[in-house]
Structure formats: C-alpha cells, structure tokens
Design a protein around this motif. Structure first.
Motif, PDB file in Angstrom:
ATOM      1  N   ARG B 185       6.192  15.458  15.472  1.00  0.00           N
ATOM      2  CA  ARG B 185       7.391  15.073  14.892  1.00  0.00           C
ATOM      3  C   ARG B 185       6.763  15.522  13.452  1.00  0.00           C
ATOM      4  NH1 ARG B 185       7.960  10.551  17.291  1.00  0.00           N
ATOM      5  NH2 ARG B 185       9.416  11.187  17.978  1.00  0.00           N
ATOM      6  N   HIS B 188       7.202  18.246  12.503  1.00  0.00           N
ATOM      7  CA  HIS B 188       9.062  19.138  12.402  1.00  0.00           C
ATOM      8  C   HIS B 188       9.582  18.889  10.828  1.00  0.00           C
ATOM      9  CE1 HIS B 188      13.135  19.763  14.500  1.00  0.00           C
ATOM     10  NE2 HIS B 188      13.223  18.770  14.181  1.00  0.00           N
ATOM     11  N   LYS B 254      16.111   8.582  25.897  1.00  0.00           N
ATOM     12  CA  LYS B 254      16.739   9.023  24.855  1.00  0.00           C
ATOM     13  C   LYS B 254      17.050  11.154  25.199  1.00  0.00           C
ATOM     14  CE  LYS B 254      14.608   8.804  20.832  1.00  0.00           C
ATOM     15  NZ  LYS B 254      12.972   8.731  19.590  1.00  0.00           N
ATOM     16  N   MET B 329      23.081  17.624  14.589  1.00  0.00           N
ATOM     17  CA  MET B 329      21.424  18.650  13.597  1.00  0.00           C
ATOM     18  C   MET B 329      21.191  20.430  14.185  1.00  0.00           C
ATOM     19  SD  MET B 329      17.544  17.075  14.686  1.00  0.00           S
ATOM     20  CE  MET B 329      17.529  17.062  16.473  1.00  0.00           C
TER      21      MET B 329
HETATM   22  C1  HDD Z   1      16.450  20.401   8.283  1.00  0.00           C
HETATM   23  C2  HDD Z   1      16.117  19.020   8.717  1.00  0.00           C
HETATM   24  C3  HDD Z   1      16.677  19.762  11.025  1.00  0.00           C
HETATM   25  C4  HDD Z   1      16.515  21.027  11.412  1.00  0.00           C
HETATM   26  C5  HDD Z   1      17.420  22.607  10.872  1.00  0.00           C
HETATM   27  C6  HDD Z   1      16.400  20.176  13.031  1.00  0.00           C
HETATM   28  N1  HDD Z   1      15.684  19.098  12.896  1.00  0.00           N
HETATM   29 FE1  HDD Z   1      15.476  18.118  14.630  1.00  0.00          FE
HETATM   30  N2  HDD Z   1      15.230  16.738  13.053  1.00  0.00           N
HETATM   31  C7  HDD Z   1      14.029  17.125  11.771  1.00  0.00           C
HETATM   32  C8  HDD Z   1      14.828  17.574  10.909  1.00  0.00           C
HETATM   33  C9  HDD Z   1      15.571  19.081  11.404  1.00  0.00           C
HETATM   34  C10 HDD Z   1      14.453  15.386  11.271  1.00  0.00           C
HETATM   35  C11 HDD Z   1      14.700  14.840  10.708  1.00  0.00           C
HETATM   36  O1  HDD Z   1      12.828  15.997  10.952  1.00  0.00           O
HETATM   37  C12 HDD Z   1      13.648  14.769  12.924  1.00  0.00           C
HETATM   38  C13 HDD Z   1      13.434  13.102  12.748  1.00  0.00           C
HETATM   39  C14 HDD Z   1      12.721  12.897  13.586  1.00  0.00           C
HETATM   40  C15 HDD Z   1      12.290  13.918  12.988  1.00  0.00           C
HETATM   41  O2  HDD Z   1      10.570  13.668  13.350  1.00  0.00           O
HETATM   42  O3  HDD Z   1      12.206  14.701  12.838  1.00  0.00           O
HETATM   43  C16 HDD Z   1      14.411  15.428  13.454  1.00  0.00           C
HETATM   44  C17 HDD Z   1      14.250  14.792  15.555  1.00  0.00           C
HETATM   45  C18 HDD Z   1      14.171  16.127  16.707  1.00  0.00           C
HETATM   46  C19 HDD Z   1      14.882  15.719  17.983  1.00  0.00           C
HETATM   47  C20 HDD Z   1      14.361  13.653  18.515  1.00  0.00           C
HETATM   48  C21 HDD Z   1      12.922  13.518  18.209  1.00  0.00           C
HETATM   49  C22 HDD Z   1      12.632  12.008  19.128  1.00  0.00           C
HETATM   50  O4  HDD Z   1      13.233  11.038  18.471  1.00  0.00           O
HETATM   51  O5  HDD Z   1      11.707  12.203  19.671  1.00  0.00           O
HETATM   52  C23 HDD Z   1      14.353  16.422  18.414  1.00  0.00           C
HETATM   53  C24 HDD Z   1      15.148  16.748  19.928  1.00  0.00           C
HETATM   54  C25 HDD Z   1      15.777  17.664  17.316  1.00  0.00           C
HETATM   55  N3  HDD Z   1      14.980  16.992  16.247  1.00  0.00           N
HETATM   56  C26 HDD Z   1      15.278  18.829  18.076  1.00  0.00           C
HETATM   57  C27 HDD Z   1      15.967  19.503  16.829  1.00  0.00           C
HETATM   58  C28 HDD Z   1      15.926  21.273  17.690  1.00  0.00           C
HETATM   59  C29 HDD Z   1      16.387  21.795  19.155  1.00  0.00           C
HETATM   60  C30 HDD Z   1      16.284  21.494  16.673  1.00  0.00           C
HETATM   61  C31 HDD Z   1      17.193  22.994  16.180  1.00  0.00           C
HETATM   62  C32 HDD Z   1      18.193  23.742  15.885  1.00  0.00           C
HETATM   63  C33 HDD Z   1      15.971  20.962  15.593  1.00  0.00           C
HETATM   64  N4  HDD Z   1      15.544  19.934  16.002  1.00  0.00           N
HETATM   65  C34 HDD Z   1      16.739  21.425  13.889  1.00  0.00           C
END
Ligand code: HDD
Ligand code: HEM
Ligand code: HEM
Lengths: 332, 470
Positions: B185, B188, B254, B329
């Motif tokens: 997390r 990411h 989830k 996303m």
């Molecule tokens: C610019 C922002 C952005 C982009 C382009 C992506 N994500 Fe993301 N994503 C996030 C910003 C984000 C976040 C807001 O940062 C989250 C919410 C909580 C976290 O850790 O990251 C998230 C959560 C999040 C989760 C939920 C995890 C959980 O709830 O346990 C998954 C499975 C992914 N992402 C997967 C992806 C994949 C496969 C992407 C490929 C294109 C991707 N994300 C692009």
C-alpha cells in the motif's frame, strides 16, 4: 516506571504549549477588527504567518496523544464535546486558509479578513466552552459517554468560553506589541492592561465558581493539606499581574509577553490541582484510562527523542523570524 | 437503501466525505514537495536560473494546497473520537501510537520547516533554505508512511492480542507496523501521489505550451513531468498488480467483489464491463475475456478462483461500487501509461514541445490523477466493509453514541464549509497556474542556442525578414 503518569505529564505539557502558542495567534485574529487599514492587517498577519502551522500542530499532538495514551478518555470526552469540537474545527478551517486566501483573493480580501477574525473568535470560544464542559463533569456508563448532545451548554461553560477569548486577546496584544512598531504598536500596547484586568476578572470568577460545581473540587482547595499546593497559585497570579504592569510601564515588550503567558501557566496549574488525578473529571482517573504499558513505552521512545528536537527547531524558527516585522511583511 | 436517520450511516457519510477531500491535498503535497526539493537541489548544483523560476512558480500553489491539507487533516484526527469512539477505545492502543509517531516525525517536521521554506529565503543562506525544502518533503513522506501503516493494519491486522476490556493491545510492534499489506500500500500510494502531481505539472505545462511553446520554464516543467510519467506509470501498474495479489491472499472477498466473481470457478473470465447484480449473483450486460481472470490472479489460465459464494451474504462488501471504482482506476492507469509512451516517442522524434496531440492529451489527463486516487481509496475502503478492522470489528459496532441530529447537523455544516472553502481554494490554485512563468532574456537567448540546427536558422531568417521589412 509509571508510564501513565509520564504520559499524563507529556500531554499536559503539549496542551499547554498549544494554548501558549496558538493562543497568541488566535488572539491576533480576535484583535483584527481593531486594526485600521490594509497595511496594519498585513503586518499583523506577517507577525504570525511563519509560525502558526507549527503552533496548531500541538493541537494535533494533544488529540493524537490522547488517543494513543488514554484511548478510553479520548472516546468518552470527544463524543461529549461533539458540538464544540466540530465548531472549533470548522472555525480553524476558516482562519487557517485565510492566511493564503487573503493574498490571492482580488476583490474579496475584506471577506477573508473577516473570516480570519470570525474563525479565530469562534475557535477560542469553543475551546473555552470545551474546557468548561469538561470541568463540570461528563456522564459515563461502562466505557462510553452517556449524556446527550447538548450537555455541554451551561452558564459555567459559556463563562469559560468568554474567559478564553479575553485571555487569548491578551496574548495576541502582547505579541503584536512585541513584533510591531509605530502607531500600531502604541495603540495595541494601551490595550494590554484592560485585557489583563479582564482576564484576571475571569480568573477570579471561574476559580470561585469551580469549587461549587462539585464537592471534590472544594475539598481540594479548602481542605488541609492539599490547600498547601493550592495557596501559592493565587499569590503568584497577583505577583505576575504586578510584573506585567511594570513591564508595560517600562516598555519591556518581551517581558510583558512572558508575564501574560505566565498568567496562563498559573491558571493551568490551578486547573491541574482541581482535577487531579482524573482525566474525565469525577469519573475516570488517569490510570483507569491508560493504554497498556506496551503502547505507552513504544510511543515514549519516540517522544523522548522527538519532543526535544521539535522544541529546538521550533525555537530556531522563532529565532530566524525574530525582531520587528517590517511594513507589508513577508512574501513567497 | 441508505437510511439517513441512522447515526452510523451519517457518520460513515461524514467520514467518507471528509477523508476524500483530505486525501486530495496530501496526494498533491507529497508530490509537489518532492518536486520542489528536486528543483531546489538542481538549482544549487547547476546555478541555472530556470530551476529557481520553477521553484518560485510552484511554491505558490504548494502553499495554498498545504494549508488546505493541514486544516482538513486536523478535522480527520478529531473525527476518530467524535464519530468513531468505540473504534477508538478498542483500537487506540494499537493505532494511537502510530498516529502519535506521525505527529512527531512528520507533522512537526513539515510545520517547523515550512515557514523557513516559504518565507525564509532572505533570512537564511541557500543551503539552509534547501535543507528546509528537503525536510518538508521528507515530512510528507513520513506522514504517508505512518498513516498508511495505520490503514493497512485495519485491513490486515497483525501483531495484536485482545484484552479483557475488548481492546486490541500490541504484542509485537514490528508486526503491527509492517503488517502484511503495508509495504504494497505504501509503494502504491507514494507512486500515486507522484504520478498525480506529475500529471498536474504536465497539464499546466501543456496549457501554456499550446499558447507559447518558446517559454523555457514551461518547456522544462513539461519535459520533467513527462519523464516522470514515463517512468512511474509502468511501475505503478506493476505495483498495483502486486498489491492486488497481496489483497487476494488476505482479503479474498474484496478481490472477488472487485473482479465481479460471484461464483467460485476455475478458468474464470475477466470482466471488462458489466453491471454486477447482487440479487441474482450475475454480471448483467457482461463483456469479458475468457480465462484472463484466472491468469491475472494466479498467472495460470485454469486455476480455481474464489468467489463471493464462499462468504456469508452479510460479509459481502458492496459489489457494484467496487467493481466500477476498480475499473476506473485501472483504466486511468493504462491511459497514463499511454501518455508516458507518447511523450517518449515525441521526445525522440524531437517534437516534444510541438506535438499538439501530446499537449492536448496531457492537458485533458491533467486532473485525472485525483480521480484515480479517489477510486483507489474507494476500492480499498468499501472493500473492507462491513468491517472497520477486517474480520474483527464491524462498522456497526464502531460508532460513537451520538444522536442522529448531531451527526446530521455537523454533516451538513461540514459539506457546506468544505464545498465553499475548498472550491475557492481550487479557483485560487487554478488562477496561479494560469499565469505563465516569467522567462528571462538570458534564458531566451540560451533557448535559441540549444535548439541549434534548423530551428535556429529558421528563427534567424524570421528576424532578418522582420528587420528587412522595417
Ligand atoms: C494515480 C493513482 C493510481 C493508479 C494509476 C492506480 N492506482 Fe491502484 N490505488 C491507488 C492509486 C492508483 C491508491 C489511491 O493509492 C490506492 C488506495 C489504497 C492504496 O494503497 O492505493 C489504490 C488501491 C489499489 C488496490 C486495492 C488494494 C486493497 O484494497 O487492498 C488495487 C488492487 C490496486 N490499486 C491495483 C491497481 C492496478 C492493477 C493498477 C493498474 C493500472 C492501479 N491500481 C493503478
Ligand atoms: C485517504 C484516503 C481515504 C479515502 C478516500 C477513504 C475513503 C473511505 C470511505 C469511502 C469510507 C466509507 C466506506 C463505507 O462506509 O462503505 C471510509 C471509511 C473509513 N475509513 Fe477510509 N479512506 C481513506 C483513508 C483512510 C485511512 C488512512 C484510514 C485510517 C487511518 C481510514 C479509516 C476509515 C474509517 C475508520 C472509516 C469509517 C468506518 C467505515 O465506514 O468504514 N481511511 N473511508
Ligand atoms: C492515505 C491517507 C493519508 C495520507 C497519505 C496523509 C498524508 C498527509 C500529509 C502529507 C499531510 C501534510 C499536510 C499536507 O501536506 O497537506 C497531512 C496532514 C494531516 N493529516 Fe493526513 N494523510 C492521510 C490520511 C489521514 C487520516 C486518515 C488522518 C486522520 C487521522 C490524517 C490526519 C492528518 C492531520 C491531522 C494533518 C495536519 C497536520 C499538520 O498540522 O501539519 N490524515 N496528511
């Protein structure tokens, strides 16, 4: 080691540092309508702009520290003070953004000046109300707050609310007196004594009222041997007021500022004597509310290293921006 | 349906609303603080004026955004107590100290050095001034570290015991801080913040390039931002994939919901679009690619994939919200990747500043990083439901004993104040960004030099013509 006691002390210190620091910048906001023109307001804002964010962070430490060290107290007190706390937070939003917004707004600068005043005033008032509502006691059953959402209103809490407004205005005046020069400084200087008199009036009123709230408070103040701790407090308040008067007479702005702060410290100590050893007055003690030692010890390691470091670089920031603010103030 | 007289529903709405506003500001300030520290450092190293111009240009929106982040964050730290007091009492001994560390190692660092960074250039030397910028950037990252540790612990609790008062108490701090989902997390989210900021910078650059593509600071910011996107966007997709695999291991319900897998089956398809129907357990109007679903989660086309039928109906999160927030996303992530690629191609063709298509795409994608961040968080948080501490403490058992009218009134007040304050803040930031950064004569002549070749000759000719015409 008695970790609960150590943490009670650390939290008491951080809440005091908050009051001592944010008190003067909220006070500057409270005095805002008394400033005559654009330039005076810019100067006053510049006197606090580089430091207000750091000052407010002590409030975050107070809230966060309470959650970490005394979760039971946090979860009883906050619902009980629901309304004043939400009002305080919304008020702090207005005064916090006003610093930047008034620079960028073209036609509505007057609006942000008022928002800065209103936000500061409401924040001070709700902090005072919260203090009074806490002091008059909070209803608890089991591990939860048991009262209603209007329990915080009472003549006493309104009085403490007004007391805090007056006290912060005093701190604000002492700060402007220290940081500015010319007509602005002279005008504000003449306000310090009336504000100090008002503050002392409130101190007397609230001190006389508190023992009436609960038998335990009067026992503390009027019974032997605890009286022994309590008696010096009013005497010291008298001496501080005297010193404040003399510093104004001699034009010693820094000393006047510290006298005003000392007045707050003494009230704070008096408060501590009243409620000790409770954290939710008359219901939950410090030890009952404490988190397990493992939590307290873990955070204590950080506090021992970080708090002195924080104090040092905060002092350094104040040093960098020492001296009088020039007209127009700082820009970035 | 949503019952607006239920204080818990109201408290959830309030939390979701305030945190969704808050996260926008840190997402910007984490990225911008690092960017500012970076250009500051380049300026110290090279002495090129252009870096100072960029610093001065971006520090203004940064100050506004930072202020909004502070005041909206203050609201968050009190909301745990006002609205989620049972949760605070129970989880306080574990998450409280982490948030305490956040205050001491992050908020104070930011606040202490921010004044010097914003107002202190004339009062301290250039090195100390750079140090202040650096510390502010470090503070924002430290903040993300601790708060994400808290959030991850709520998703994948570890290292705790439960005492006789029903509180979670710490057993092993290392396991708590570095709980199973935390590293994923953190990475990411930090990438997300960098990407979002890079998109804003690229969008701003594009806006000005479309009007004047000779302005050197504009070119510089556009070029830097596109380098950034080209590097971070693919890494973010990798990180997201790994994050998803980790979630599949610890929170399979989830993942089943966000993939739309109602039934456990092997050789599962990957649904691209559709409408999950929680009553029939089907995806209506589904468009899907066979076998891909199994492959994404296990890297094996035929593996069996856990569906929602393995869980009690009362433990399901809301499937349509998850399904769609996740797709938005991921879809945006793929678009960002394309933008990065386009930037690289035009750069090597020498048309980075001339390609209209590139500039228009960058401009349109400029604000969408925020959409991706919000959708990501909605996926994470709605997917944790119906628990606040996954598998252990239900949301309905977490709230404060506060009457519905109190929560409703504060919710309305908060919505009005937030829309007004942060709406205006956005206007001010946009106004700042609409100004073209100043271009100095030294930079202009430099720009003529380093274009070299054809362009310089063309410009010289133009100059001659215009002089001849006079
Ligand atoms: C610019 C922002 C952005 C982009 C382009 C992506 N994500 Fe993301 N994503 C996030 C910003 C984000 C976040 C807001 O940062 C989250 C919410 C909580 C976290 O850790 O990251 C998230 C959560 C999040 C989760 C939920 C995890 C959980 O709830 O346990 C998954 C499975 C992914 N992402 C997967 C992806 C994949 C496969 C992407 C490929 C294109 C991707 N994300 C692009
Ligand atoms: C920063 C970006 C975040 C966003 C956008 C976000 C979003 C949300 C949303 C939409 C909900 C409501 C879920 C529902 O009721 O169905 C929620 C609930 C909640 N989130 Fe988050 N969240 C974020 C971060 C965090 C973090 C970092 C924490 C913990 C430190 C946290 C703790 C909670 C809590 C306590 C609730 C209330 C209980 C609940 O209704 O689930 N959130 N959040
Ligand atoms: C992933 C979620 C979150 C991240 C990454 C994050 C990060 C940050 C950052 C970088 C700041 C610095 C101010 C700014 O730059 O705007 C900040 C401010 C703040 N955040 Fe958050 N935050 C998150 C969620 C939360 C939550 C859930 C809370 C509530 C407990 C919270 C409480 C605060 C507070 C109190 C401040 C103001 C600090 C100050 O006075 O400087 N944050 N946050």
């Amino acid at each position: 080691m008695d970790f609960a006691l150590i943490w009670a002390f650390i939290l008491a210190v951080s809440v005091f540092v908050y009051v001592a620091l944010d008190g003067f910048d909220l006070g500057v906001g409270i005095l805002f309508p008394l400033l005559r023109d654009e330039e005076e307001r810019d100067t006053a804002i510049s006197a606090i702009a580089p430091v207000w964010d750091g000052n407010e962070t002590w409030l975050v430490l107070g809230g966060g520290g309470l959650l970490a060290a005394f979760p039971l107290a946090y979860s009883v007190i906050f619902p009980a003070l629901y309304v004043p706390l939400i009002v305080m937070l919304l008020a702090l939003i207005f005064r916090g953004v006003a610093f930047e917004y008034r620079v960028h707004s073209r036609k509505r600068k007057w609006f942000w000046d008022r928002a800065f005043f209103g936000g500061s005033l409401m924040a001070a008032f709700s902090q005072g109300i919260a203090l009074g509502a806490w002091l008059q006691g909070i209803e608890v059953t089991g591990r939860a707050y048991a009262g209603g959402w209007w329990d915080w209103v009472s003549p006493f809490s309104v009085a403490t609310g007004l007391a805090v407004i007056c006290g912060y205005a005093l701190l604000g005046a002492a700060w402007i007196n220290l940081k500015t020069e010319g007509p602005l400084q002279q005008r504000i200087e003449s306000l310090i004594r009336p504000l100090a008199a008002g503050t002392v009036g409130f101190i007397v009123a609230v001190s006389a009222w508190t023992p009436l709230l609960d038998g335990r408070y009067s026992l503390r103040w009027f019974a032997w041997p605890t009286m022994l701790y309590a008696v010096p407090v009013p005497i010291l308040v008298g001496l501080t007021v005297l010193a404040l008067w003399r510093s104004i007479e001699k034009g010693r702005a820094l000393r006047a500022f510290f006298c005003a702060e000392a007045l707050f410290l003494l009230c704070y100590i008096g408060l501590g004597i009243s409620v000790w050893p409770d954290i939710v007055p008359t219901n939950i003690t410090i030890h009952e509310a404490a988190a397990p030692d493992k939590s307290l010890a873990f955070l204590l390691v950080g506090a021992v290293v970080m708090v002195p470091a924080i104090l040092i670089y905060t002092a350094a920031a104040y040093w960098i921006f020492r001296g009088k603010v020039r007209h127009g103030g700082y820009h970035h | 349906m949503i019952d607006l007289t239920d204080p818990i529903v109201l408290a959830r709405l309030q939390f979701a609303f305030t945190i969704s506003f808050h996260i926008i500001f840190p997402a910007t300030s984490i990225g911008l603080a690092s960017f500012l520290a970076f250009v500051h450092w380049r300026w110290l190293r090279t002495g090129e004026e252009i870096f100072l111009t960029l610093f001065d240009y971006w520090i203004k929106p940064f100050a506004v955004v930072f202020g909004m982040g502070v005041v909206s964050g203050l609201m968050m730290s009190y909301e745990f107590g006002t609205n989620w007091s049972v949760f605070s009492d129970k989880a306080g001994p574990v998450i409280g100290p982490l948030m305490g560390y956040e205050v001491m190692t992050a908020f104070f660092v930011e606040a202490g050095f921010l004044g010097v960074m914003l107002f202190g250039r004339d009062r301290v030397g250039p090195r100390l001034h750079f140090f202040a910028s650096f510390m502010v950037a470090a503070g924002t990252l430290a903040s993300a570290f601790w708060i994400l540790s808290v959030n991850s612990w709520m998703q994948t609790p570890a290292g705790y015991a439960i005492n006789e008062a029903g509180q979670f108490v710490p057993e092993d701090w290392f396991e708590i801080v570095f709980n199973p989902s935390f590293p994923y997390r953190l990475v990411h989210m930090v990438f997300a913040a960098y990407l979002t900021t890079a998109l804003v910078i690229a969008g701003t650059g594009a806006f000005h390039l479309l009007r004047n593509n000779e302005n050197q600071p504009v070119r510089k910011m556009f070029s830097m931002a596109l380098w950034f996107i080209a590097i971070i966007a693919p890494l973010q997709i990798l990180a997201g994939d790994q994050h998803g695999l980790n979630t599949y291991e610890h929170q399979p319900a989830k993942v089943a919901a966000l993939e739309g897998h109602f039934k456990t089956r092997s050789a599962a398809p990957e649904y691209l679009f559709g409408w999950p129907n929680m009553d029939t357990g089907e995806i209506d109007y589904a468009v899907s690619i066979p076998y891909l679903g199994s492959w994404i989660l296990t890297h094996d086309f035929h593996a069996e994939i856990i569906g929602l039928d393995q869980f009690d109906r009362q433990d399901w999160p809301n499937v349509p919200i998850l399904f769609w927030s996740f797709r938005i996303m991921v879809g945006l992530g793929l678009l960002f990747f394309c933008l990065g690629l386009m930037g690289l191609v035009q750069r090597f063709r020498g048309r980075l500043y001339d390609s209209r298509l590139l500039a228009v795409s960058a401009l349109l994608l400029g604000p969408t990083g925020y959409v991706a961040v919000l959708c990501g968080w909605i996926t994470t948080e709605v997917g944790r439901q119906p628990y606040t501490i996954y598998g252990l403490l239900r949301t309905v058992d977490s709230a404060s004993p506060v009457a519905a009218p109190a929560v409703a009134t504060s919710l309305i007040a908060i919505v009005l104040v937030y829309l007004f304050i942060f709406g205006l803040g956005t206007v001010y930031v946009l106004r700042l960004l609409a100004q073209m950064p100043p271009d100095s004569p030294a930079q202009l002549s430099r720009s003529l030099l380093d274009q070299g070749g054809r362009r310089a000759v063309k410009i010289l000719k133009l100059l001659k013509i215009s002089r001849g015409a006079r």
